[in-house]
Scaffold this active site. Structure first.
Site: not given
Ligand code: F6R
Length: 598
Positions: A2, A27, A74, A100-101, A475, A478, A494
């Protein structure tokens, strides 16, 4: 997760809020809304979906008003819908709240408030805040907010309006919030890019801060006392936070990698400093390093383990922060705990660092965001210099984390001067090496066409290429929604071999290091099961094409740095696969860039 914004000034609030929300969509983007104070009334507009959809629904109408708050969501409590979109209001619609939270005790508060006669109109945790403020409002908004927050447990960045007050009251506890200071106008936002169009003067609010903002100025309180907070000038420019002619932020951000490497090196390499690396850190007496991180940052940590163990011979343990927080593994005070988080706001990583501090360990954070929560938590900070990353999928920040980890390894290392100088020279060559990978983009694009029609792809690697394979798979899955799994190449037999057919392409990350021969054997074993195999390999590797169907060539670098060039190639592979599949690349479904819930 958010994003919130608030504006108070002399200009029309609505376009400023909508513009700022667009920069916060990374966000969360399942629903959105805003509220403005117009002619003594709170006007609220909400929509399911993105800010574009909200704008469409408004069809050019500007409701006026020079004070307002906005939100992009979100979902955590309650499905994404107009009814659950923020702002939330009290019974009479006099108060508007964006949040947000997570309000952890919302259920109890909701039941109590409902018993008092408050009528709830959403399934969110946030709505209780509007009703609590209503309960305590007696002509003074900040006093009502103070009393309301007294009852709230959880994390929040909040911005609150009341129809009778030309002011915004905002508060922060464990969710990011910055105050932007313009000329006779003020902003609050979850992140700096939302403000950059209007000001680069910001105040990073701290946990427990309550800020009362009017057109005349602002006052920050904490624990009932007025507190001074430092005003900082942000060096990021608005161009850094814009697409600059690229179709997607992701592509722009991948293309920024050479500059990011240069900037990160320029910040931490110094002539005349021991070994060239200036991290302002003591070489640890620690017998062990523990790294905690999530997602892509976790993969960076795994590369870091390999590099630090290789160059500095210090044992490194890497833990997923979310698992570490619930593990009973003993933690020695001698351990240096390194938290890696580009956003500096990931709840699990913050909790892991708190646990480490409570156990008496020294803590170090690697982050990209100045003033983020982690910077206030860890004993020491190393900043990566990637600039703002807007695409939800991390790319340039991952590379910047790797660069920082190479520097950390060299900092801790006692390798001979000549060897160290060779390494530093290689590091300085990386921007050019990466640029050459980017220049070969069209070839990677063509190879991506070989995987887009499949539903499952394996990524394999050994040694330093194993975390690179994990990251390549993350990558791809997602952003393209192709199911992808990263595996240590030796592990496929395995179990996962049972899944290999002509329909499961395998991407093999091959570094010309001590794992090379065994990696070729693993590729042969895979080929015998018929999957199409794509190798990502060094440009000088003449053997590889005998064993695979397609090769993505990456510039020759010292094998230990192949994690950088190969990762960039895999980022482009994922990008073009997702593009061909028509995916929403910068904002993949169900995700958010900053994961502030555990
Ligand atoms: C994937 C991605 C996430 C972040 C994860 C941690 O592309 O961006 O997997 O790496 O949410 O985020 P940070 O680095 O902000 O703690």
């Amino acid at each position: 997760m958010c994003g919130i914004v608030g504006y108070i000034g002399k200009r029309s609030a609505q376009p400023i809020i909508l513009g700022a929300l667009k920069r916060l969509e990374y966000r969360g983007y399942d629903s959105c809304g805003f509220a403005v104070l117009s002619n003594g009334k709170i006007e609220v507009f909400k929509e399911r979906g993105s800010i574009d959809e909200l704008e469409k629904a408004l069809s050019g109408v500007n409701v006026g008003g020079t004070v307002g708050v906005g939100h992009t969501r979100w979902a955590t409590h309650g499905e994404p819908s107009r009814r659950n979109a923020h702002p939330h209001t009290d019974c009479k619609g006099d108060i508007a709240v964006v949040h947000n939270g997570i309000i952890e005790n919302f259920q109890h508060l909701r039941e109590t408030l409902a018993a008092e006669g408050h009528v709830f109109r959403s399934d969110t945790d946030t709505e209780v805040v509007a009703h609590l403020v209503e309960r305590y409002y007696n002509g003074n908004l900040e006093e009502a907010v103070r009393r309301a927050l007294h009852e709230v447990k959880g994390s929040y960045a909040l911005a609150i309006l009341h129809k009778a007050d030309e002011k915004i009251v905002a508060a922060r506890s464990r969710s990011p919030l910055v105050l932007g200071v313009g000329d006779s106008e003020f902003f609050v936002a979850s992140d700096v890019p939302a403000l950059l169009e209007h000001t680069n003067r910001v105040v990073h609010l701290e946990d427990g801060d309550l800020v009362i903002i009017t057109r005349e100025g602002f006052r920050i309180e904490n624990g009932g006392n007025v507190v001074p907070r430092k005003m900082e000038t942000v060096l990021w420019s608005i161009e850094d936070a814009e697409r600059g002619g690229y179709e997607h932020f992701m592509l722009k951000e991948i293309h920024e990698t050479p500059r990011v490497i240069e900037n990160t090196l320029a910040t931490h390499l110094r002539d005349g400093v021991l070994g060239g690396v200036d991290l302002d850190l003591d070489v640890p007496q620690s017998s062990e390093i523990l790294m905690v991180a999530c997602g892509t940052s976790f993969h960076a940590a795994l590369v870091g383990k390999y590099v630090i163990e290789e160059l500095a011979s210090v044992p490194v343990r890497v833990e997923l922060a979310s698992e570490f927080n619930y593990a009973t593994t003993p933690l020695s005070r001698e351990t240096l705990v390194v938290g890696i988080t580009q956003s500096g706001e990931t709840a699990d990583t913050l909790s892991a660092l708190k646990r480490a501090k409570a156990a008496g360990c020294a803590t170090l954070a690697i982050t990209n965001v100045l003033g983020s929560s982690v910077t206030r938590l860890a004993d020491r900070i190393i900043y990566t210099r990637a600039g703002p990353e807007i695409c939800v999928a991390a790319t340039k920040t991952f590379t910047a984390q790797l660069i920082t980890l190479y520097l950390l390894a060299l900092h801790f290392s006692s390798i001979e001067l000549a060897e160290r100088q060779k390494m530093l020279k290689e590091l300085r060559r990386l921007p050019t090496a990466v640029q050459r990978v980017l220049d070969a983009e069209d070839e990677i694009k063509e190879v991506s066409g070989r995987i887009t029609s499949y539903e499952n792809v394996f990524f394999i690697g050994r040694g330093i290429s194993f975390p690179v394979a994990l990251e390549g798979a993350l990558k791809l899955k997602e952003i393209s929604y192709i199911h992808a799994e990263g595996y240590a190449a030796g592990e496929l037999k395995h179990g996962p071999f049972a899944l290999l057919t002509e329909e499961t392409p395998v991407v093999a990350v091959v570094a010309p290091d001590r794992t090379y021969d065994i990696m070729l054997n693993n590729i042969k074993e895979v080929k015998a099961r018929k999957p199409p195999v794509i190798a990502v390999a060094d440009e000088h590797d003449e053997e590889i094409e005998k064993y695979v169907d397609f090769v993505i060539r990456t510039s020759h670098v010292e094998p230990i740095f192949s994690a950088i060039t190969n990762s960039v190639a895999l980022q482009l592979l994922a990008y073009y696969a997702a593009k061909e599949r028509g995916c929403e690349i910068d904002k993949p479904r169900n995700l958010a860039k900053s994961v502030t819930v555990e």
